[in-house]
Design a protein around this motif. Structure first.
Motif, PDB file in Angstrom:
ATOM      1  N   ALA A  15      -1.229   0.033  24.284  1.00 32.30           N
ATOM      2  CA  ALA A  15      -1.853  -0.039  22.961  1.00 32.30           C
ATOM      3  C   ALA A  15      -0.876   0.400  21.882  1.00 32.30           C
ATOM      4  O   ALA A  15      -0.776  -0.224  20.818  1.00 32.30           O
ATOM      5  N   ALA A  16      -0.091   1.445  22.152  1.00 36.13           N
ATOM      6  CA  ALA A  16       0.893   1.929  21.182  1.00 36.13           C
ATOM      7  C   ALA A  16       2.003   0.905  20.983  1.00 36.13           C
ATOM      8  O   ALA A  16       2.434   0.644  19.852  1.00 36.13           O
ATOM      9  N   GLU A  17       2.475   0.316  22.064  1.00 34.08           N
ATOM     10  CA  GLU A  17       3.528  -0.700  21.950  1.00 34.08           C
ATOM     11  C   GLU A  17       3.038  -1.921  21.178  1.00 34.08           C
ATOM     12  O   GLU A  17       3.753  -2.467  20.336  1.00 34.08           O
ATOM     13  N   ALA A  18       1.806  -2.332  21.435  1.00 41.39           N
ATOM     14  CA  ALA A  18       1.246  -3.478  20.718  1.00 41.39           C
ATOM     15  C   ALA A  18       1.108  -3.176  19.229  1.00 41.39           C
ATOM     16  O   ALA A  18       1.430  -4.021  18.377  1.00 41.39           O
ATOM     17  N   ALA A  19       0.674  -1.968  18.899  1.00 35.26           N
ATOM     18  CA  ALA A  19       0.541  -1.584  17.490  1.00 35.26           C
ATOM     19  C   ALA A  19       1.910  -1.528  16.823  1.00 35.26           C
ATOM     20  O   ALA A  19       2.083  -1.973  15.679  1.00 35.26           O
ATOM     21  N   PHE A  20       2.917  -1.012  17.519  1.00 39.25           N
ATOM     22  CA  PHE A  20       4.271  -0.918  16.974  1.00 39.25           C
ATOM     23  C   PHE A  20       4.845  -2.315  16.730  1.00 39.25           C
ATOM     24  O   PHE A  20       5.430  -2.596  15.688  1.00 39.25           O
ATOM     25  N   LYS A  21       4.662  -3.207  17.696  1.00 33.95           N
ATOM     26  CA  LYS A  21       5.174  -4.567  17.545  1.00 33.95           C
ATOM     27  C   LYS A  21       4.496  -5.289  16.388  1.00 33.95           C
ATOM     28  O   LYS A  21       5.134  -6.032  15.654  1.00 33.95           O
ATOM     29  N   ALA A  22       3.200  -5.075  16.226  1.00 36.26           N
ATOM     30  CA  ALA A  22       2.472  -5.738  15.143  1.00 36.26           C
ATOM     31  C   ALA A  22       2.990  -5.306  13.776  1.00 36.26           C
ATOM     32  O   ALA A  22       3.028  -6.095  12.835  1.00 36.26           O
ATOM     33  N   VAL A  23       3.424  -4.056  13.667  1.00 37.20           N
ATOM     34  CA  VAL A  23       3.890  -3.535  12.379  1.00 37.20           C
ATOM     35  C   VAL A  23       5.350  -3.886  12.131  1.00 37.20           C
ATOM     36  O   VAL A  23       5.755  -4.149  11.007  1.00 37.20           O
ATOM     37  N   THR A  24       6.171  -3.914  13.172  1.00 42.30           N
ATOM     38  CA  THR A  24       7.611  -4.084  12.988  1.00 42.30           C
ATOM     39  C   THR A  24       8.090  -5.511  13.178  1.00 42.30           C
ATOM     40  O   THR A  24       9.245  -5.807  12.872  1.00 42.30           O
ATOM     41  N   ARG A  25       7.263  -6.409  13.650  1.00 41.76           N
ATOM     42  CA  ARG A  25       7.690  -7.781  13.890  1.00 41.76           C
ATOM     43  C   ARG A  25       7.898  -8.495  12.566  1.00 41.76           C
ATOM     44  O   ARG A  25       7.075  -8.422  11.666  1.00 41.76           O
TER      45      ARG A  25
END
Length: 82
Positions: A15-25
């Motif tokens: 969940a943390a990785e998905a949230a990070f990718k959504a913000v930084t992509r």
């Protein structure tokens, strides 16, 4: 009182990785809708080209020395009706 030990529906790390990718992509850039137009020709300007002509034709225009390219240009313009 019993504690509810049901598993979380998702892994916190995922969940943390998905949230990070959504913000930084980086969002993909839009493709250009039309090709960039080529600049228009400047009136009276000459352009360098490569041209294949018979050796006899080249010899004819070069026999009078320098200026043979101008003579070929004049002959081509006359033939084109310009």
């Amino acid at each position: 009182m019993a504690m509810d030990r049901t598993r979380r529906p998702s892994d916190p790390r995922q969940a943390a990785e998905a949230a990070f990718k959504a913000v930084t992509r980086k969002a993909p850039e839009a493709a250009p809708t039309a090709p960039t137009p080529t600049p228009t020709a400047i009136p009276g300007a000459r352009e360098s080209v490569s041209l294949r002509i018979d050796r006899a034709v080249l010899d004819h225009f070069q026999k009078d020395g320098p200026g043979w390219q101008d003579r070929i240009n004049a002959a081509l313009k006359a033939a084109a009706g310009l």
